[in-house]
Write a protein that holds these residues in place. Structure first.
Motif, mmCIF file in Angstrom:
data_model
loop_
_atom_site.group_PDB
_atom_site.id
_atom_site.type_symbol
_atom_site.label_atom_id
_atom_site.label_comp_id
_atom_site.label_asym_id
_atom_site.label_seq_id
_atom_site.Cartn_x
_atom_site.Cartn_y
_atom_site.Cartn_z
ATOM 1 N N ARG A 55 0.820 -1.197 0.000
ATOM 2 C CA ARG A 55 0.000 0.000 0.000
ATOM 3 C C ARG A 55 0.860 1.255 0.000
ATOM 4 O O ARG A 55 1.925 1.304 0.617
ATOM 5 C CB ARG A 55 -0.893 0.000 1.247
ATOM 6 C CG ARG A 55 -1.848 1.178 1.318
ATOM 7 C CD ARG A 55 -2.698 1.106 2.565
ATOM 8 N NE ARG A 55 -1.915 1.285 3.761
ATOM 9 C CZ ARG A 55 -2.347 1.913 4.862
ATOM 10 N NH1 ARG A 55 -3.567 2.404 4.895
ATOM 11 N NH2 ARG A 55 -1.596 2.006 5.914
ATOM 12 N N THR A 57 0.726 5.028 1.329
ATOM 13 C CA THR A 57 -0.029 5.850 2.267
ATOM 14 C C THR A 57 0.025 7.312 1.864
ATOM 15 O O THR A 57 0.852 7.733 1.054
ATOM 16 C CB THR A 57 0.510 5.701 3.691
ATOM 17 O OG1 THR A 57 1.823 6.299 3.751
ATOM 18 C CG2 THR A 57 0.602 4.234 4.106
ATOM 19 N N THR A 112 8.400 -1.047 -2.729
ATOM 20 C CA THR A 112 7.076 -1.089 -3.322
ATOM 21 C C THR A 112 7.183 -1.000 -4.841
ATOM 22 O O THR A 112 7.659 -0.002 -5.383
ATOM 23 C CB THR A 112 6.203 0.071 -2.802
ATOM 24 O OG1 THR A 112 6.053 -0.055 -1.391
ATOM 25 C CG2 THR A 112 4.836 0.050 -3.456
ATOM 26 N N HIS A 179 -4.931 9.617 0.825
ATOM 27 C CA HIS A 179 -4.225 9.297 -0.408
ATOM 28 C C HIS A 179 -5.133 9.531 -1.608
ATOM 29 O O HIS A 179 -4.693 10.048 -2.645
ATOM 30 C CB HIS A 179 -3.747 7.841 -0.391
ATOM 31 C CG HIS A 179 -2.970 7.467 -1.613
ATOM 32 N ND1 HIS A 179 -3.567 7.091 -2.790
ATOM 33 C CD2 HIS A 179 -1.628 7.437 -1.859
ATOM 34 C CE1 HIS A 179 -2.643 6.848 -3.700
ATOM 35 N NE2 HIS A 179 -1.468 7.045 -3.158
ATOM 36 N N PRO A 207 -7.189 1.229 -7.520
ATOM 37 C CA PRO A 207 -5.834 1.229 -6.966
ATOM 38 C C PRO A 207 -5.143 2.578 -7.113
ATOM 39 O O PRO A 207 -4.320 2.956 -6.271
ATOM 40 C CB PRO A 207 -5.122 0.136 -7.781
ATOM 41 C CG PRO A 207 -5.894 0.047 -9.053
ATOM 42 C CD PRO A 207 -7.310 0.326 -8.684
ATOM 43 N N SER A 210 -6.953 4.720 -4.197
ATOM 44 C CA SER A 210 -6.862 4.159 -2.844
ATOM 45 C C SER A 210 -5.431 3.909 -2.399
ATOM 46 O O SER A 210 -5.142 3.873 -1.201
ATOM 47 C CB SER A 210 -7.649 2.851 -2.754
ATOM 48 O OG SER A 210 -7.021 1.826 -3.518
ATOM 49 N N GLN A 212 -4.066 1.102 -2.802
ATOM 50 C CA GLN A 212 -4.070 -0.315 -2.434
ATOM 51 C C GLN A 212 -3.763 -1.163 -3.662
ATOM 52 O O GLN A 212 -4.357 -0.958 -4.725
ATOM 53 C CB GLN A 212 -5.437 -0.727 -1.877
ATOM 54 C CG GLN A 212 -5.840 -0.019 -0.600
ATOM 55 C CD GLN A 212 -5.215 -0.662 0.628
ATOM 56 O OE1 GLN A 212 -4.428 -1.584 0.517
ATOM 57 N NE2 GLN A 212 -5.573 -0.160 1.800
ATOM 58 N N THR A 218 -10.157 -6.840 -3.361
ATOM 59 C CA THR A 218 -10.578 -5.690 -4.161
ATOM 60 C C THR A 218 -11.285 -6.133 -5.436
ATOM 61 O O THR A 218 -12.100 -5.390 -5.986
ATOM 62 C CB THR A 218 -9.374 -4.805 -4.508
ATOM 63 O OG1 THR A 218 -8.416 -5.562 -5.274
ATOM 64 C CG2 THR A 218 -8.698 -4.295 -3.249
ATOM 65 N N ASP A 301 -3.504 5.197 9.749
ATOM 66 C CA ASP A 301 -4.847 5.021 9.217
ATOM 67 C C ASP A 301 -5.837 5.958 9.905
ATOM 68 O O ASP A 301 -6.701 6.569 9.257
ATOM 69 C CB ASP A 301 -5.307 3.572 9.386
ATOM 70 C CG ASP A 301 -4.575 2.619 8.444
ATOM 71 O OD1 ASP A 301 -4.001 3.102 7.443
ATOM 72 O OD2 ASP A 301 -4.563 1.402 8.724
#
Length: 479
Positions: A55, A57, A112, A179, A207, A210, A212, A218, A301
């Motif tokens: 993810r 952020t 990532t 985000h 994606p 989000s 994510q 999803t 979060d």
């Protein structure tokens, strides 16, 4: 994966450059000079990034934007970029060698995997996949912590001297907290002169907004949930905070929504001065929550979901509760912290409150609305805000008591009974406690007061001006 301790070896990809000598680290302006305020030129291929492994952020995206701004300022001739870490983040106690928060974000930027693509099909020159950064490293030199980083060779040219890009105002991005809000603002800024983004399948947007990565979960997501939880909050945030107004346009295939795009209208807004360098990312609230026993990811979060004002106010109460063992030690700081924020608090619409209190807040608006400027009208509004804050505080206390174990509730009820006997509370109320329990309507006010005074202090039902400002921003000016 190697740790990013000060003076530790760099965490790098195969194409990472070598570190420059310290005296070549940062191109400083001449004495007395100030760098000209300039927007971040973010390539279109980096606007709609799709995470593939982890993810992204909101804090991570903001920090990445600051690093890119600094790298563009230092120039394409460098292979590795360096700045003092406090230019990028603040709010972490580096004197105690506590780099856990920034290490986490740097590690995520390196590890990532993302796909780099334009929000408009075919607009970008090429498709690329890589990490957000090629390598990252922290060092400590003469008491100051520095961060260095590099970019993958296949992206460096386009990142630092882009040919097609969005001009982003980092002073605006710093005010966005989600985000989805940041990503939507960046994409809409690119197409604000056109007045609309491209049409894309709604699952393409998920994606991208989000942060994510796509997953089995999803893949089962319904559009109505995506619209409720991601699209609407992001549009509201962009329209409230930035210089753009955004509207969703849906396109159906048969009876179902298949594609969406966003209509964009610039709005007049007083420009904010861009600092040189951009304002560093504030990790102080996450760091404080961690110090109070809340997991860093969960704290981020909460910060993203509820915003800085609500988080700061809730952390004050959490700190008071953690310092007290009444009626028993706090077992789950995260659960307690989340219970303190039952509803999302929108950001202020106009000015921030001053030291004078809530009268300077956004919902006051007295100078602009004739009759509402009277002291009587303002007093009524402030009374309504206070009553609403106390109502929510009482609900929070009830939730906290209900979350205790049956044994804990029984012990607390016994203590309350002894307290009521000492204060000679009416026998009928004491009897109700013994026969019907603490949740009986006649007993509940006594229990709330007893528990709140013991755990939060005598001022538990006295809101601060900042807390009233949060309620004012949510309720507005209605009488």
């Amino acid at each position: 994966m190697p740790s990013l301790e000060p003076d530790a070896p760099a965490l790098s990809a195969p194409d990472a450059g070598s570190a420059p000598a310290p005296n070549r680290a940062l191109r400083a302006p001449a004495a007395g000079a100030v760098r000209s305020p300039a927007p971040l030129k973010k390539p279109v291929n980096t606007l709609a990034i799709v995470p593939k492994s982890a993810r992204i952020t909101s804090l991570g995206r903001k920090a990445y934007n600051v690093l890119l701004y600094e790298a563009q300022d230092q120039g394409l001739d460098k292979d590795v970029f360096r700045v003092p870490l406090d230019r990028v983040v603040r709010g972490v106690d580096f004197d105690s060698n506590d780099h856990a928060l920034i290490k986490k974000h740097l590690r995520a930027m390196v590890s990532t995997t993302v796909e780099w693509q334009s929000p408009t099909t075919g607009e970008g020159a090429a498709w690329n996949v890589s990490g957000l950064l090629a390598h990252a490293r922290l060092t400590k030199e003469r008491g100051q912590v520095w961060v260095e980083w590099s970019y993958a060779v296949n992206l460096k040219q386009e990142l630092l001297e882009p040919t097609v890009f969005a001009r982003l105002k980092l002073e605006i991005i710093s005010q966005l907290r989600s985000h989805a809000g940041i990503a939507l603002y960046e994409i809409c800024t690119r197409y604000k002169d056109i007045g609309r983004t491209s049409r894309q399948p709604w699952r393409w947007w998920h994606p991208v907004l989000s942060g994510q990565p796509p997953s089995e979960r999803t893949a089962k997501l319904e559009y109505r949930i995506f619209k409720r939880d991601t699209l609407k909050p992001a549009m509201a945030e962009v329209s409230a905070v930035t210089d753009l107004e955004v509207e969703l346009q849906e396109h159906k295939e048969g009876r179902f929504i298949s594609e969406i795009q966003f209509l964009i209208r610039p709005k007049s807004q007083t420009p904010l001065a861009l600092k040189a360098p951009p304002e560093p990312i504030d990790l102080s609230l996450v760091a404080r929550a961690r110090d109070l026993g809340v997991d860093e990811d969960k704290a981020e979060d909460l910060l993203q979901e509820y915003g800085g004002q609500a988080m700061a106010a809730a952390l004050e109460i959490l700190a008071q509760r953690a310092a007290s063992s009444f009626p028993q030690p706090l077992k789950d700081p995260y659960r307690y912290l989340r219970a303190l924020m039952p509803g999302q608090v929108p950001p202020p619409r106009e000015a921030d409150s001053g030291e004078g209190g809530v009268l300077a807040g956004p919902a006051a608006g007295t100078d602009a609305r004739g009759a509402d400027s009277s002291r009587e009208a303002q007093a009524k509004r402030q009374t309504r805000w206070t009553e609403e804050w106390i109502r929510r505080r009482r609900e929070q206390v009830v939730e906290q008591i209900a979350a205790m174990s049956p044994e804990g509730q029984a012990a607390l009820s016994a203590d309350l009974l002894a307290d009521m006997e000492r204060r000679q509370v009416h026998p009928s109320i004491r009897k109700r406690l013994q026969t019907s329990g603490w949740q009986h309507p006649m007993v509940l006010p006594e229990m709330v007061r007893y528990y709140a005074v013991g755990s939060l202090g005598e001022q538990w039902d006295k809101p601060t001006p900042q807390q009233l400002l949060q309620i004012a921003a949510e309720l507005g000016d209605a009488g």
